[in-house]
Design an enzyme around this catalytic site. Structure first.
Site, mmCIF file in Angstrom:
data_model
loop_
_atom_site.group_PDB
_atom_site.id
_atom_site.type_symbol
_atom_site.label_atom_id
_atom_site.label_comp_id
_atom_site.label_asym_id
_atom_site.label_seq_id
_atom_site.Cartn_x
_atom_site.Cartn_y
_atom_site.Cartn_z
ATOM 1 N N VAL A 11 40.800 16.708 53.579
ATOM 2 C CA VAL A 11 39.341 16.848 53.463
ATOM 3 C C VAL A 11 38.616 15.854 54.369
ATOM 4 O O VAL A 11 37.668 16.207 55.073
ATOM 5 C CB VAL A 11 38.912 16.681 51.983
ATOM 6 C CG1 VAL A 11 37.410 16.514 51.858
ATOM 7 C CG2 VAL A 11 39.362 17.901 51.191
ATOM 8 N N THR A 121 37.124 15.934 44.685
ATOM 9 C CA THR A 121 36.900 16.670 43.441
ATOM 10 C C THR A 121 37.066 15.714 42.270
ATOM 11 O O THR A 121 38.138 15.130 42.088
ATOM 12 C CB THR A 121 37.920 17.827 43.338
ATOM 13 O OG1 THR A 121 37.758 18.650 44.495
ATOM 14 C CG2 THR A 121 37.696 18.652 42.080
ATOM 15 N N PHE A 152 34.414 22.667 49.455
ATOM 16 C CA PHE A 152 35.004 23.965 49.089
ATOM 17 C C PHE A 152 35.952 24.504 50.153
ATOM 18 O O PHE A 152 36.353 25.659 50.088
ATOM 19 C CB PHE A 152 33.892 24.986 48.814
ATOM 20 C CG PHE A 152 33.026 24.603 47.658
ATOM 21 C CD1 PHE A 152 33.434 24.868 46.354
ATOM 22 C CD2 PHE A 152 31.825 23.942 47.855
ATOM 23 C CE1 PHE A 152 32.645 24.493 45.269
ATOM 24 C CE2 PHE A 152 31.024 23.569 46.777
ATOM 25 C CZ PHE A 152 31.439 23.838 45.483
ATOM 26 N N LEU A 250 42.919 38.550 44.220
ATOM 27 C CA LEU A 250 43.590 39.514 43.337
ATOM 28 C C LEU A 250 44.945 39.867 43.941
ATOM 29 O O LEU A 250 45.357 41.016 43.914
ATOM 30 C CB LEU A 250 42.732 40.771 43.157
ATOM 31 C CG LEU A 250 41.486 40.626 42.274
ATOM 32 C CD1 LEU A 250 40.742 41.949 42.172
ATOM 33 C CD2 LEU A 250 41.833 40.119 40.868
ATOM 34 N N GLY A 257 49.429 27.456 43.705
ATOM 35 C CA GLY A 257 49.960 26.101 43.842
ATOM 36 C C GLY A 257 48.996 25.299 44.683
ATOM 37 O O GLY A 257 47.802 25.609 44.742
ATOM 38 N N CYS A 260 45.093 21.541 44.855
ATOM 39 C CA CYS A 260 43.814 21.664 44.140
ATOM 40 C C CYS A 260 43.898 22.461 42.846
ATOM 41 O O CYS A 260 43.684 21.913 41.770
ATOM 42 C CB CYS A 260 42.761 22.282 45.061
ATOM 43 S SG CYS A 260 42.321 21.171 46.409
#
Ligand code: NAD
Length: 434
Positions: A11, A121, A152, A250, A257, A260
């Site tokens: 990040v 996060t 995100f 979906l 995994g 996060c």
């Protein structure tokens, strides 16, 4: 605007490069000096498409630099983005020790008003802890604000996600902090949602857990499909046409995994449990995910019965394609189970093999790393697909089959068309379809 980015992992590196691309002067700092040295020499420590070029062009422009000196980086900054890790702690909650450490460091170097931005996060209400910690160690009495700006980005598409975000969440409790953050993201002002800090913090956890829930939901449907004539790929397609549902996340398979989703859902469950909120919906999501490995290995056992002394090729080690990240990858639990049962594994991944060697060192006998999927298939009693890298979909199946001891393919990501694989003489097992 002078910005410091603390923590130059997945990040932090993307954030530093992206913010400098937006026109700010950015220094990325990390407590691992060797990492900073490598970045300075142009050796980017992670694989992320487009990141090398973005770093290089901004370093060349002179708006982006890297430093092992965290204190100096804090002192020179107006805004500090905290991008350190928040790994899973022993009880499922997030381990906040890296956040606490940088909070103290910021306090000790607070030489004027600064905004401290949580990009990592973090559990809802973490800002209260950060504020208290900074106040506790703040010797100068300089003013500061804490804000939340959760990230995100998706690994594998992190650069484009950062440069073209679908939303920017800014959680603040002062106009001063809001104005600074809105200025940083000026070019995206139509996509900025300003909230209070707790809301911003929760949006991140709520989003990740919702996506996890979608994955577990389709995996539950896959289990049902396997007991009926239904095909989960078609079920997902049919559901996805509904705009209220949407087609993404979906994909039935061996479960989620990565660094996060698994840790974030557990952290959110822990937050709810601690606050007396019934989190059973998310507990089931996690339980279904945990069960995916057993479902997958059962297919292999249906094919081979006993795994002892079998040779198994494993295609795909990263937790998803286009990354070298193996943190909490489903492949880890699968390989461990194979080795525990006495099998030998031949492992391949286009980018993640080096990182996996930390979990399963190469011994040349029971654990062998291969530089091509075909080598991984040599003499194998079965080949497993654990990550849907595009190059696997393009494999020459005839060649693959010719190399294997038994033509058994167990596909945990539904990479192949069952009819095409069967036509090549494989016995084929996939997820949620026959
Ligand atoms: P990472 O482990 O790749 O990077 C963390 C970096 O922080 C490391 O380079 C580490 O050396 C450094 N660090 C640790 N303690 C430090 C300290 N005291 N001072 C300075 N540097 C320090 O982690 P990541 O994947 O980049 O994730 C960072 C945060 O962002 C986590 O909270 C994660 O949940 C969140 N996040 C990650 C992703 C993702 O896809 N990886 C996406 C969105 C959010």
């Amino acid at each position: 605007m002078n910005i410091a980015v603390l923590g130059t992992g997945y990040v932090g590196l993307v954030t530093a490069a992206g913010l400098s691309e937006f026109g700010h002067t950015v220094v990325g700092a990390d407590k691992v000096a060797a990492k900073i040295e490598a970045i300075r020499q142009g050796r980017v420590p992670i694989y992320e498409p487009g990141l090398d070029a973005l770093l290089e062009s901004n370093v060349r422009k002179g708006t982006l630099s890297f430093s092992p000196d965290l204190a100096a980086s804090v002192r020179a900054a107006d805004v500090i983005f905290v991008c350190v890790g928040t790994p899973q702690g022993d009880d499922g909650s997030a381990d906040m020790s890296q956040i606490e450490e940088v909070s103290r460091l910021i306090a000790e170097n607070l030489n004027g008003y600064k905004v401290v931005v949580e990009k990592s996060t973090v559990p809802v209400k973490t800002s209260v802890r950060i504020k208290r910690t900074i106040s506790l160690y703040n010797k100068t009495g300089a003013e500061f604000d804490v804000a939340s700006n959760p990230e995100f980005l998706r690994e594998g598409a992190a650069v484009s996600d950062f440069l073209e975000p679908d939303r920017i969440i800014v959680g603040v409790e002062s106009d001063r902090a809001r104005d600074l953050l809105v200025r940083i993201y000026e070019r995206f002002k139509d996509r900025v949602l300003v909230t209070n800090i707790a809301t911003a913090e929760l949006i991140k956890h709520a989003s990740n857990s919702f996506l996890s829930m979608k994955i577990s939901y389709i995996n539950l449907m896959a289990n049902l499909c396997e007991q009926t004539e239904a095909d989960v790929e078609q079920v997902a397609k049919g559901m996805g046409f509904d705009p209220r549902i949407g087609p993404r996340f979906l994909r039935a398979g061996i479960g989620f995994g990565g660094s996060c989703f698994p840790k974030d859902i557990r952290a959110l469950i822990k937050i709810g449990d601690d606050l007396g909120v019934d989190m059973s919906l998310l507990k089931e999501t996690e339980r279904i995910n945990q069960g995916r490995i057993r479902v997958f290995l059962d297919k292999l056992k249906t094919a081979l019965w006993i795994l002892k002394d079998k040779r198994i090729g494993v295609l795909g080690l990263a937790f998803k394609p286009e990354t070298d990240d193996v943190r909490a990858a489903p492949s880890i639990r699968i390989i461990q189970a194979l080795l525990d049962e006495g099998a030998a594994v031949r492992l391949h991944d286009p980018k993640a093999a080096e990182n996996m060697k930390e979990f399963f060192p190469e011994d040349g006998v029971r654990t062998v790393y291969c530089d091509s999927p075909y080598k991984a298939a040599e003499g194998a009693n079965a080949v497993l697909v654990c990550t849907e890298w595009k190059e696997y979909a393009d494999l020459d199946l005839g060649r693959l089959r010719g190399l294997m001891a038994n033509p058994i393919l167990v596909d945990g990501r539904n990479v192949f068309d069952p009819a095409a694989v069967a036509a090549r003489g494989f016995e084929y097992f996939s997820i949620g379809r026959r």
